[in-house]
Write a protein that holds these residues in place. Sequence first.
Motif, short mmCIF file in Angstrom:
data_model
loop_
_atom_site.label_atom_id
_atom_site.label_comp_id
_atom_site.label_asym_id
_atom_site.label_seq_id
_atom_site.Cartn_x
_atom_site.Cartn_y
_atom_site.Cartn_z
N ILE A 213 0.83 -1.21 0.00
CA ILE A 213 0.00 0.00 0.00
C ILE A 213 0.87 1.26 0.00
N LEU A 214 1.87 1.28 0.84
CA LEU A 214 2.72 2.48 0.91
C LEU A 214 3.45 2.71 -0.41
N ASN A 215 3.87 1.61 -1.06
CA ASN A 215 4.52 1.76 -2.37
C ASN A 215 3.52 2.31 -3.40
N CYS A 216 2.28 1.80 -3.32
CA CYS A 216 1.24 2.26 -4.27
C CYS A 216 0.99 3.76 -4.10
N ILE A 217 0.99 4.22 -2.86
CA ILE A 217 0.75 5.65 -2.63
C ILE A 217 1.86 6.48 -3.30
N GLN A 218 3.08 5.97 -3.21
CA GLN A 218 4.20 6.65 -3.89
C GLN A 218 3.98 6.70 -5.39
N VAL A 219 3.45 5.59 -5.95
CA VAL A 219 3.20 5.53 -7.39
C VAL A 219 2.18 6.60 -7.80
N LEU A 220 1.16 6.77 -6.94
CA LEU A 220 0.14 7.79 -7.26
C LEU A 220 0.78 9.18 -7.30
N TYR A 221 1.68 9.45 -6.38
CA TYR A 221 2.40 10.74 -6.40
C TYR A 221 3.16 10.89 -7.71
N PHE A 222 3.78 9.77 -8.14
CA PHE A 222 4.56 9.79 -9.38
C PHE A 222 3.69 10.21 -10.56
N TYR A 223 2.42 9.76 -10.54
CA TYR A 223 1.49 10.13 -11.62
C TYR A 223 0.75 11.44 -11.32
N HIS A 224 1.27 12.20 -10.36
CA HIS A 224 0.70 13.51 -9.98
C HIS A 224 -0.73 13.42 -9.47
N ARG A 225 -1.14 12.26 -8.97
CA ARG A 225 -2.49 12.13 -8.38
C ARG A 225 -2.40 12.49 -6.90
N VAL A 226 -2.01 13.76 -6.63
CA VAL A 226 -1.69 14.15 -5.25
C VAL A 226 -2.91 14.04 -4.32
N ARG A 227 -4.06 14.54 -4.81
CA ARG A 227 -5.23 14.53 -3.93
C ARG A 227 -5.61 13.10 -3.55
N GLU A 228 -5.64 12.25 -4.57
CA GLU A 228 -5.98 10.84 -4.32
C GLU A 228 -4.98 10.20 -3.35
N GLN A 233 -3.61 7.95 1.85
CA GLN A 233 -2.70 7.94 3.01
C GLN A 233 -3.50 8.12 4.31
N MET A 234 -4.49 9.02 4.26
CA MET A 234 -5.30 9.27 5.46
C MET A 234 -6.09 8.02 5.85
N ARG A 235 -6.67 7.40 4.81
CA ARG A 235 -7.44 6.18 5.10
C ARG A 235 -6.53 5.07 5.63
N PHE A 236 -5.33 5.00 5.03
CA PHE A 236 -4.37 3.99 5.51
C PHE A 236 -4.07 4.21 6.99
N ASN A 237 -3.81 5.47 7.36
CA ASN A 237 -3.46 5.78 8.76
C ASN A 237 -4.58 5.32 9.70
N GLU A 238 -5.81 5.60 9.27
CA GLU A 238 -6.97 5.26 10.10
C GLU A 238 -7.09 3.73 10.27
N ILE A 239 -6.97 3.02 9.14
CA ILE A 239 -7.12 1.55 9.18
C ILE A 239 -5.97 0.92 9.97
N PHE A 240 -4.77 1.47 9.76
CA PHE A 240 -3.59 0.93 10.47
C PHE A 240 -3.79 1.06 11.98
N GLU A 241 -4.34 2.21 12.36
CA GLU A 241 -4.62 2.48 13.79
C GLU A 241 -5.58 1.44 14.36
N LYS A 242 -6.61 1.08 13.53
CA LYS A 242 -7.64 0.13 14.00
C LYS A 242 -7.19 -1.32 13.87
N ASP A 243 -6.10 -1.54 13.14
CA ASP A 243 -5.57 -2.90 12.94
C ASP A 243 -6.61 -3.80 12.26
#
Length: 267
Positions: A213-228, A233-243
């Motif tokens: 997932i973290l690698n995929c987020i980097q790929v999105l940045y590479f394609y300039h999909r910054v908002r997405e 990333q925010m959703r990942f943080n939330e889910i990671f927190e909830k395990d």
Amino acid sequence: MDGRDWKKFLFPYEQTVEELKIKFKTLRAELKNREEYSPIEFVTGRVKKISSILDKAKKLNVSMDDLETGIEDIAGIRIMCQFVEDIETLRELIHQRKDMKVLYEKDYIANKKESGYRSFHMIIEYPVQTSLGMKKVLGEIQLRTLAMNFWATIEHSLNYKYKESMLPEEVRTRLSRAAEAAYLLDQEMSNIRGEIVEAQKLFEDNSNLVTVILNCIQVLYFYHRVREAVQFQMRFNEIFEKDDTRAMRELQEEIQEAIKRAKKGAR
Ligand code: 0O2
Ligand code: 0O2
């Protein structure tokens, strides 16, 4: 004592140990990633000390000209496993390899040594590329469980103190009992192996998921999909927190879809 250049003599053995350590550590990483479980827990290696080579040559009556063939463990690799069952798996993997040839094996697990020592030894022939061309050297691979290693490490250290003289009877008896306890520990652990391996696989699976997932987020940045990317990333943080593993898997699928869209858009 012969006037050999020990540094030159030991060089191919040092190279062999370094190469084999890298190969087995890589195998461990690869299996952990691909199958989420590796029969290798950790790997160590050493080139036999000159004094030990000389001691062994004397004991086995090997002449100084025959060290290369007469002493098989100048290059030694030790592979530690969690469970006794892993040793057979590993043994098969080593037999299948094309970069080393198994000459013969010593099964000190089925036939433990008098001291109580247990391990599986494989004597191999390994072709090493030196500046003078290819050289085939002999090496010993010892396969053992963590419990066998615990016992052997401590017992081995006692040999320094009692090299010539005999081990006191009481110490010998206690060591023998300790070896039996290590054997029982291995058996107990084997009985709950399924449970333990499943838990370890789950852990490995989750940590692989996080990496993807973290690698995929980097790929999105590479394609300039910054908002997405920020949203994911925010959703990942939330889910990671909830395990929450299920939500993490769904997130992975969504983010991979987003990457597909980004790639199409970039064409
Ligand atoms: P990591 O990821 O840091 O653990 P070298 O590669 O040449 O530096 P060498 O000669 O193999 O290392 O070193 P050594 O001291 O023999 O230890 C080999 C590896 O086994 C080291 O890991 C140790 O951390 C690891 N090791 C030693 N004892 C144990 C143990 O009881 N349990 C576990 N799990 N690992 C152990 P690396 O290779 O430096 O990598
Ligand atoms: P190092 O350099 O300290 O590691 P042997 O006559 O026992 O030396 P044998 O019986 O043919 O030789 O055994 P093998 O297969 O060559 O294995 C020798 C190595 O196995 C030893 O290396 C140890 O690492 C290990 N080993 C064998 N027996 C015992 C034992 O009773 N206790 C422990 N702790 N380890 C053992 P070296 O020779 O000690 O060399």
